[in-house]
Design a protein around this motif. Sequence first.
Motif, short mmCIF file in Angstrom:
data_model
loop_
_atom_site.label_atom_id
_atom_site.label_comp_id
_atom_site.label_asym_id
_atom_site.label_seq_id
_atom_site.Cartn_x
_atom_site.Cartn_y
_atom_site.Cartn_z
N PHE A 168 -5.85 0.79 7.78
CA PHE A 168 -5.40 0.99 9.16
C PHE A 168 -6.50 0.60 10.13
O PHE A 168 -6.28 -0.15 11.09
CB PHE A 168 -5.00 2.45 9.36
N TYR A 169 -7.71 1.09 9.90
CA TYR A 169 -8.83 0.73 10.78
C TYR A 169 -9.15 -0.75 10.66
O TYR A 169 -9.45 -1.43 11.65
CB TYR A 169 -10.07 1.55 10.44
N GLY A 170 -9.11 -1.27 9.44
CA GLY A 170 -9.46 -2.66 9.22
C GLY A 170 -8.52 -3.65 9.89
O GLY A 170 -8.88 -4.81 10.11
N SER A 171 -7.30 -3.20 10.21
CA SER A 171 -6.35 -4.10 10.87
C SER A 171 -6.67 -4.33 12.34
O SER A 171 -6.10 -5.22 12.96
CB SER A 171 -4.93 -3.52 10.75
N THR A 172 -7.58 -3.53 12.89
CA THR A 172 -7.94 -3.62 14.31
C THR A 172 -8.99 -4.71 14.52
O THR A 172 -10.08 -4.63 13.95
CB THR A 172 -8.50 -2.27 14.80
N PRO A 173 -8.69 -5.71 15.33
CA PRO A 173 -9.65 -6.81 15.52
C PRO A 173 -11.03 -6.35 15.98
O PRO A 173 -12.04 -6.95 15.61
CB PRO A 173 -8.97 -7.69 16.59
N ALA A 175 -9.88 -10.38 4.87
CA ALA A 175 -9.06 -9.18 4.68
C ALA A 175 -8.56 -8.66 6.02
O ALA A 175 -7.44 -8.14 6.11
CB ALA A 175 -9.87 -8.10 3.96
N GLN A 176 -9.39 -8.80 7.07
CA GLN A 176 -8.95 -8.35 8.39
C GLN A 176 -7.75 -9.16 8.87
O GLN A 176 -6.82 -8.61 9.45
CB GLN A 176 -10.11 -8.45 9.39
N ALA A 225 -2.07 -9.05 10.10
CA ALA A 225 -0.75 -9.66 9.97
C ALA A 225 0.26 -8.65 9.42
O ALA A 225 1.40 -8.56 9.91
CB ALA A 225 -0.83 -10.88 9.06
N LEU A 226 -0.15 -7.88 8.42
CA LEU A 226 0.75 -6.87 7.85
C LEU A 226 1.11 -5.81 8.88
O LEU A 226 2.27 -5.34 8.95
CB LEU A 226 0.10 -6.22 6.63
N SER A 227 0.14 -5.41 9.70
CA SER A 227 0.42 -4.39 10.72
C SER A 227 1.42 -4.89 11.74
O SER A 227 2.30 -4.14 12.19
CB SER A 227 -0.88 -3.96 11.41
N LYS A 228 1.31 -6.16 12.11
CA LYS A 228 2.25 -6.72 13.09
C LYS A 228 3.66 -6.85 12.51
O LYS A 228 4.65 -6.84 13.25
CB LYS A 228 1.75 -8.09 13.56
N GLN A 229 3.74 -6.94 11.18
CA GLN A 229 5.03 -7.00 10.51
C GLN A 229 5.60 -5.61 10.23
O GLN A 229 6.70 -5.48 9.71
CB GLN A 229 4.90 -7.78 9.20
N GLY A 230 4.82 -4.59 10.57
CA GLY A 230 5.26 -3.22 10.30
C GLY A 230 5.19 -2.84 8.83
O GLY A 230 5.79 -1.85 8.42
N ARG A 231 4.43 -3.58 8.04
CA ARG A 231 4.34 -3.32 6.60
C ARG A 231 3.16 -2.40 6.28
O ARG A 231 2.24 -2.72 5.53
CB ARG A 231 4.22 -4.65 5.85
N ALA A 246 -2.60 -0.80 2.07
CA ALA A 246 -3.61 -0.20 1.18
C ALA A 246 -3.94 -1.13 0.01
O ALA A 246 -5.05 -1.09 -0.53
CB ALA A 246 -3.12 1.15 0.66
N ASP A 247 -2.98 -1.97 -0.39
CA ASP A 247 -3.20 -2.87 -1.52
C ASP A 247 -4.26 -3.93 -1.22
O ASP A 247 -4.81 -4.53 -2.15
CB ASP A 247 -1.89 -3.56 -1.90
N VAL A 248 -4.55 -4.16 0.06
CA VAL A 248 -5.56 -5.15 0.44
C VAL A 248 -6.97 -4.60 0.20
O VAL A 248 -7.92 -5.35 -0.01
CB VAL A 248 -5.38 -5.55 1.92
N ILE A 249 -7.11 -3.29 0.20
CA ILE A 249 -8.43 -2.67 0.06
C ILE A 249 -8.78 -2.57 -1.42
O ILE A 249 -8.15 -1.85 -2.20
CB ILE A 249 -8.44 -1.27 0.70
N THR A 250 -9.81 -3.30 -1.81
CA THR A 250 -10.25 -3.31 -3.20
C THR A 250 -11.09 -2.07 -3.52
O THR A 250 -11.54 -1.36 -2.61
CB THR A 250 -11.08 -4.56 -3.50
N ASP A 251 -11.31 -1.84 -4.80
CA ASP A 251 -12.18 -0.72 -5.18
C ASP A 251 -13.59 -0.93 -4.66
O ASP A 251 -14.29 0.03 -4.31
CB ASP A 251 -12.20 -0.57 -6.70
N GLU A 252 -14.05 -2.19 -4.61
CA GLU A 252 -15.37 -2.47 -4.05
C GLU A 252 -15.45 -2.04 -2.59
O GLU A 252 -16.43 -1.42 -2.16
CB GLU A 252 -15.68 -3.96 -4.17
#
Length: 335
Positions: A243-248, A262-263, A268-274, A279-285
């Motif tokens: 959620f935070y990472g989606s913010t430019p 990743a940002q 893009a996912l946030s703008k699509q409402g997805r 969360a799947d974009v955030i890796t364990d690293e």
Amino acid sequence: MKIDASLSDDIGATQAAAAKIESDGYAGAWTSETKHDPFLQSLQAAMATESISVGTAIAIGFARTPMTLANLGYDLARYSKGRFILGLGSQIKPHIERRFSMPWSHPAPRMRELILATRAIWATWHEGEKLNFRGDFYNHTLMTPFFTPEAHEYGPPPVYLAAVGEKMTEVAGEVADGFFVHPFTTMRYLEEVTIPALLRGRAKAGKEGLDGFVINGPSFVTVGRTQEELAANIRGTKARIAFYGSTPAYRQVLEIHGWGEAQDELNALSKQGRWDDMADVITDEMLNEFSIVGTPAEVGPRLVAKVGKTYERITFYGGYEAEPALWAELLAATR
């Protein structure tokens, strides 16, 4: 290092929750500006406690004027008997213009003036100075006795400022008493970007180093007693990081680690409402850069080792609802 707790937005339970925070051994209770007014909630928390700090983490500075902030801060300092901390943040342009219908321009210089103007008003009330603040964004030159509150023994509250970018962080170092490290921060970003910016701000104010300046960090922790509980909470933390990472405006934190792409995907996912897919974009690293993961007994000592030399105060921050007993175990593990 002091460990604080956050109050939920259940305002009907604020007094009981604040009293529980105090009895559990936390050093402070923070309110935030989401669904309700954080200052009214701070008053409720102050009324229910005797010794802990109470503050806003954060209230939206640009949603108010220096005069309204001066009134709120000065009165809450008195109501709390000197325990209130005025924590401010800027928010982002769409919220300021479309949610609060307030002006937006040059956020770092405006925030600097907002805090300096608020302090000028306090100097008039508390020290009897003539009010004559003239700036590019705010002007305060009128204060008659009828509108001047009586000076009180506790004086104005300390001001903490939240920031991510270098310009706003410099402002915090220059004009604030403390700094909220955004939870969307890694130690690398803190050491390479945040601390140097704070020091530049302090130097502008003629101050050397960070002595007397409070660094306060809501810190991601991902805690579970069982593998199932931990897996669910990992998913929750990843969702909040996403959620935070989606913010430019927060892209620079990802870029310092080479995760700028990743940002783009998160935005893009946030703008699509997805939202559920982010969360799947955030890796364990990525997770392990932002959060400490494990059982309470594992996370407590590792958290102290990670931030104890830099932060004076922290608040446990998760992207999920945790039962109070789980946080209590984590608190005990930091001792």
